[in-house]
Design a protein around this motif. Sequence first.
Motif, PDB file in Angstrom:
ATOM      1  N   SER A 213       0.828  -1.208   0.000  1.00 39.37           N
ATOM      2  CA  SER A 213       0.000   0.000   0.000  1.00 39.37           C
ATOM      3  C   SER A 213       0.858   1.251   0.000  1.00 39.37           C
ATOM      4  O   SER A 213       0.563   2.233  -0.702  1.00 39.37           O
ATOM      5  CB  SER A 213      -0.934   0.002   1.219  1.00 39.37           C
ATOM      6  OG  SER A 213      -2.015  -0.885   1.033  1.00 39.37           O
TER       7      SER A 213
ATOM      8  N   TRP B  58     -10.185   6.113  -5.108  1.00 40.97           N
ATOM      9  CA  TRP B  58     -10.388   4.673  -5.009  1.00 40.97           C
ATOM     10  C   TRP B  58      -9.119   3.869  -5.238  1.00 40.97           C
ATOM     11  O   TRP B  58      -9.107   2.649  -5.027  1.00 40.97           O
ATOM     12  CB  TRP B  58     -11.445   4.207  -6.019  1.00 40.97           C
ATOM     13  CG  TRP B  58     -11.295   4.782  -7.398  1.00 40.97           C
ATOM     14  CD1 TRP B  58     -11.923   5.883  -7.908  1.00 40.97           C
ATOM     15  CD2 TRP B  58     -10.429   4.291  -8.440  1.00 40.97           C
ATOM     16  NE1 TRP B  58     -11.518   6.103  -9.208  1.00 40.97           N
ATOM     17  CE2 TRP B  58     -10.603   5.136  -9.561  1.00 40.97           C
ATOM     18  CE3 TRP B  58      -9.548   3.213  -8.537  1.00 40.97           C
ATOM     19  CZ2 TRP B  58      -9.914   4.948 -10.758  1.00 40.97           C
ATOM     20  CZ3 TRP B  58      -8.854   3.024  -9.724  1.00 40.97           C
ATOM     21  CH2 TRP B  58      -9.042   3.884 -10.814  1.00 40.97           C
TER      22      TRP B  58
ATOM     23  N   TRP C 158      -7.839   1.856  -2.198  1.00 40.25           N
ATOM     24  CA  TRP C 158      -8.723   0.720  -1.919  1.00 40.25           C
ATOM     25  C   TRP C 158      -8.435  -0.430  -2.875  1.00 40.25           C
ATOM     26  O   TRP C 158      -8.434  -1.606  -2.479  1.00 40.25           O
ATOM     27  CB  TRP C 158     -10.189   1.143  -2.050  1.00 40.25           C
ATOM     28  CG  TRP C 158     -10.617   2.182  -1.068  1.00 40.25           C
ATOM     29  CD1 TRP C 158     -10.650   3.532  -1.257  1.00 40.25           C
ATOM     30  CD2 TRP C 158     -11.062   1.972   0.275  1.00 40.25           C
ATOM     31  NE1 TRP C 158     -11.098   4.168  -0.132  1.00 40.25           N
ATOM     32  CE2 TRP C 158     -11.364   3.245   0.822  1.00 40.25           C
ATOM     33  CE3 TRP C 158     -11.254   0.832   1.057  1.00 40.25           C
ATOM     34  CZ2 TRP C 158     -11.835   3.404   2.118  1.00 40.25           C
ATOM     35  CZ3 TRP C 158     -11.719   0.980   2.355  1.00 40.25           C
ATOM     36  CH2 TRP C 158     -12.004   2.255   2.879  1.00 40.25           C
TER      37      TRP C 158
ATOM     38  N   MET D 103      -5.271  -2.073  -1.773  1.00 40.57           N
ATOM     39  CA  MET D 103      -5.500  -2.921  -0.606  1.00 40.57           C
ATOM     40  C   MET D 103      -6.039  -4.282  -1.010  1.00 40.57           C
ATOM     41  O   MET D 103      -5.551  -5.330  -0.560  1.00 40.57           O
ATOM     42  CB  MET D 103      -6.471  -2.230   0.360  1.00 40.57           C
ATOM     43  CG  MET D 103      -5.885  -1.075   1.127  1.00 40.57           C
ATOM     44  SD  MET D 103      -7.141  -0.145   2.059  1.00 40.57           S
ATOM     45  CE  MET D 103      -7.804  -1.443   3.104  1.00 40.57           C
ATOM     46  N   LEU D 104      -7.065  -4.274  -1.854  1.00 41.58           N
ATOM     47  CA  LEU D 104      -7.671  -5.523  -2.295  1.00 41.58           C
ATOM     48  C   LEU D 104      -6.692  -6.346  -3.124  1.00 41.58           C
ATOM     49  O   LEU D 104      -6.525  -7.556  -2.898  1.00 41.58           O
ATOM     50  CB  LEU D 104      -8.933  -5.218  -3.103  1.00 41.58           C
ATOM     51  CG  LEU D 104      -9.683  -6.433  -3.680  1.00 41.58           C
ATOM     52  CD1 LEU D 104     -10.140  -7.354  -2.569  1.00 41.58           C
ATOM     53  CD2 LEU D 104     -10.876  -5.976  -4.518  1.00 41.58           C
TER      54      LEU D 104
ATOM     55  N   LEU E 240      -7.156   7.345   3.832  1.00 40.56           N
ATOM     56  CA  LEU E 240      -8.180   6.788   2.952  1.00 40.56           C
ATOM     57  C   LEU E 240      -9.351   7.750   2.806  1.00 40.56           C
ATOM     58  O   LEU E 240      -9.660   8.520   3.729  1.00 40.56           O
ATOM     59  CB  LEU E 240      -8.669   5.447   3.496  1.00 40.56           C
ATOM     60  CG  LEU E 240      -7.659   4.288   3.459  1.00 40.56           C
ATOM     61  CD1 LEU E 240      -8.239   3.055   4.144  1.00 40.56           C
ATOM     62  CD2 LEU E 240      -7.248   3.961   2.030  1.00 40.56           C
TER      63      LEU E 240
ATOM     64  N   LEU F 172     -13.503   8.131   0.993  1.00 39.79           N
ATOM     65  CA  LEU F 172     -14.676   7.604   0.297  1.00 39.79           C
ATOM     66  C   LEU F 172     -15.253   8.755  -0.498  1.00 39.79           C
ATOM     67  O   LEU F 172     -15.984   9.595   0.051  1.00 39.79           O
ATOM     68  CB  LEU F 172     -15.701   7.041   1.284  1.00 39.79           C
ATOM     69  CG  LEU F 172     -15.409   5.655   1.876  1.00 39.79           C
ATOM     70  CD1 LEU F 172     -16.451   5.301   2.930  1.00 39.79           C
ATOM     71  CD2 LEU F 172     -15.357   4.593   0.791  1.00 39.79           C
TER      72      LEU F 172
ATOM     73  N   TYR G  47     -11.768   6.520  11.326  1.00 37.22           N
ATOM     74  CA  TYR G  47     -10.963   5.368  10.941  1.00 37.22           C
ATOM     75  C   TYR G  47     -11.225   4.188  11.871  1.00 37.22           C
ATOM     76  O   TYR G  47     -11.150   3.032  11.447  1.00 37.22           O
ATOM     77  CB  TYR G  47      -9.480   5.744  10.950  1.00 37.22           C
ATOM     78  CG  TYR G  47      -8.660   4.894  10.014  1.00 37.22           C
ATOM     79  CD1 TYR G  47      -8.677   5.138   8.643  1.00 37.22           C
ATOM     80  CD2 TYR G  47      -7.883   3.845  10.482  1.00 37.22           C
ATOM     81  CE1 TYR G  47      -7.943   4.353   7.770  1.00 37.22           C
ATOM     82  CE2 TYR G  47      -7.145   3.063   9.631  1.00 37.22           C
ATOM     83  CZ  TYR G  47      -7.181   3.315   8.266  1.00 37.22           C
ATOM     84  OH  TYR G  47      -6.464   2.527   7.405  1.00 37.22           O
TER      85      TYR G  47
ATOM     86  N   LEU H  87     -14.054   2.246  10.535  1.00 37.70           N
ATOM     87  CA  LEU H  87     -13.646   1.494   9.353  1.00 37.70           C
ATOM     88  C   LEU H  87     -12.884   0.231   9.751  1.00 37.70           C
ATOM     89  O   LEU H  87     -13.175  -0.868   9.249  1.00 37.70           O
ATOM     90  CB  LEU H  87     -12.758   2.366   8.459  1.00 37.70           C
ATOM     91  CG  LEU H  87     -12.135   1.653   7.257  1.00 37.70           C
ATOM     92  CD1 LEU H  87     -13.201   1.273   6.243  1.00 37.70           C
ATOM     93  CD2 LEU H  87     -11.053   2.515   6.611  1.00 37.70           C
TER      94      LEU H  87
ATOM     95  N   SER I 127      -2.332  -3.174   5.258  1.00 36.12           N
ATOM     96  CA  SER I 127      -2.698  -2.008   4.451  1.00 36.12           C
ATOM     97  C   SER I 127      -3.461  -0.987   5.289  1.00 36.12           C
ATOM     98  O   SER I 127      -3.208   0.223   5.202  1.00 36.12           O
ATOM     99  CB  SER I 127      -3.550  -2.450   3.257  1.00 36.12           C
ATOM    100  OG  SER I 127      -2.793  -3.202   2.337  1.00 36.12           O
ATOM    101  N   LEU I 128      -4.394  -1.468   6.095  1.00 34.97           N
ATOM    102  CA  LEU I 128      -5.140  -0.564   6.975  1.00 34.97           C
ATOM    103  C   LEU I 128      -4.209   0.119   7.973  1.00 34.97           C
ATOM    104  O   LEU I 128      -4.365   1.302   8.279  1.00 34.97           O
ATOM    105  CB  LEU I 128      -6.228  -1.344   7.724  1.00 34.97           C
ATOM    106  CG  LEU I 128      -7.426  -1.805   6.883  1.00 34.97           C
ATOM    107  CD1 LEU I 128      -8.271  -2.802   7.675  1.00 34.97           C
ATOM    108  CD2 LEU I 128      -8.289  -0.616   6.460  1.00 34.97           C
TER     109      LEU I 128
ATOM    110  N   HIS J 157      -2.259   3.052   6.233  1.00 38.11           N
ATOM    111  CA  HIS J 157      -3.035   4.287   6.030  1.00 38.11           C
ATOM    112  C   HIS J 157      -3.444   4.925   7.359  1.00 38.11           C
ATOM    113  O   HIS J 157      -3.798   6.105   7.385  1.00 38.11           O
ATOM    114  CB  HIS J 157      -4.268   3.981   5.180  1.00 38.11           C
ATOM    115  CG  HIS J 157      -3.945   3.653   3.757  1.00 38.11           C
ATOM    116  ND1 HIS J 157      -3.546   4.613   2.851  1.00 38.11           N
ATOM    117  CD2 HIS J 157      -3.940   2.478   3.082  1.00 38.11           C
ATOM    118  CE1 HIS J 157      -3.316   4.044   1.684  1.00 38.11           C
ATOM    119  NE2 HIS J 157      -3.546   2.749   1.788  1.00 38.11           N
TER     120      HIS J 157
END
Length: 359
Positions: A87, A108, A111, A114-115, A179, A181, A192, A195, A256-257, A260
């Motif tokens: 990330s 995005w 995100w 991360m995926l 991050l 949205l 956060y 999340l 990854s979380l 960030h």
Amino acid sequence: MSRAGFPSNAIGFVIGLPLILAIGGLEAFRPMGLSLPALTGGLLTLDTMIRVGLFTIVLVGLNLLMGYAGQVSLGQAAFYGMGAFLSAILTVRARALGIPSALAEAWWWPWLVMLGGALLVGLAAYGIGRPILRLRGHYLAMATLGLGIAVYILLRENMGLPHLNLTGGFDGIQGIPRLRLGEVLLWPAWRYYFLVWLFAFGAIALGLRVVHSRVGRALRAIHGSEMAAESVGIPVPHYKAQIFGLSAAMAAMAGSLYAHFQTTVIPATFGFGPSLELVVMSAVGGMASIWGAPFGALAILLVQEALRTQLHRVIPNAQGEFEAIAFGAILVLMMLFLPEGLTTGGLRWLRSHMGLRPQ
């Protein structure tokens, strides 16, 4: 799901979700000036609760691997670090890698990274796990330890490509973006927090789904006896590699979380010591319990914070060595009196002392 499993799992969500929401609401709105640190004497903070959520995601995967499949892993922090650095590299170093600015600056993009990072790490772990998981006992422990050390050295040495400075060496990578949205920034910390715990409860739900499925029954059979499991047609190598890959993917997502959240990552955070700490959290919470993940993480972080802030009252001028000794003594006592962990062992103790029948 079995009759024995559903009530306790449902109770966990019924109690856990409102409690997590209440803590987040308390920090978001501060009713009458109240806050989590004020109510706990500074022992518990929102930062700590975010870290508990992050470790919960990692520990659910580790519990599936160690507690249910019976496969030892002393390198889980390596997968945590791989997710964090993927990330960091693909956001902070995006331009250096030739990623178009329009793509790298899209809300995005992190995100998607991360995926993609979780999937990539999971697939890599599956491939590595096929040969490694043929080993057993301390040989497997040494192999996973070696894997963790190899990943740590690669991160520390810029992946063997010092001219690119991908990982930043010992100093790591700074300036990782928060991050979003759309136009909504997931910050301050209480945003956060929600999340992270959304992902944590998702990990718990996934773990429970696996445990109470045909795969979960196969994992328990493998844990009991690999030879017996093979004799009834269970594809043991496939299931072991599969759960190894899943646990790695979950650790990468948590990494990854973490990246960030912290906005800075350094290789030292993902070495052998942190891997050992994850195993300790798993054991304290209860390896053979998905709900043991948040309890183990919370217990260890609270003990560490209490020793850091309160030990000097008992031992004046106490240094870090005394903290390590006290921490070790507490863990030994916990393993002596609650060898099954806080969840399974604690419930068993309550039932025996309150005359309750097991479910």
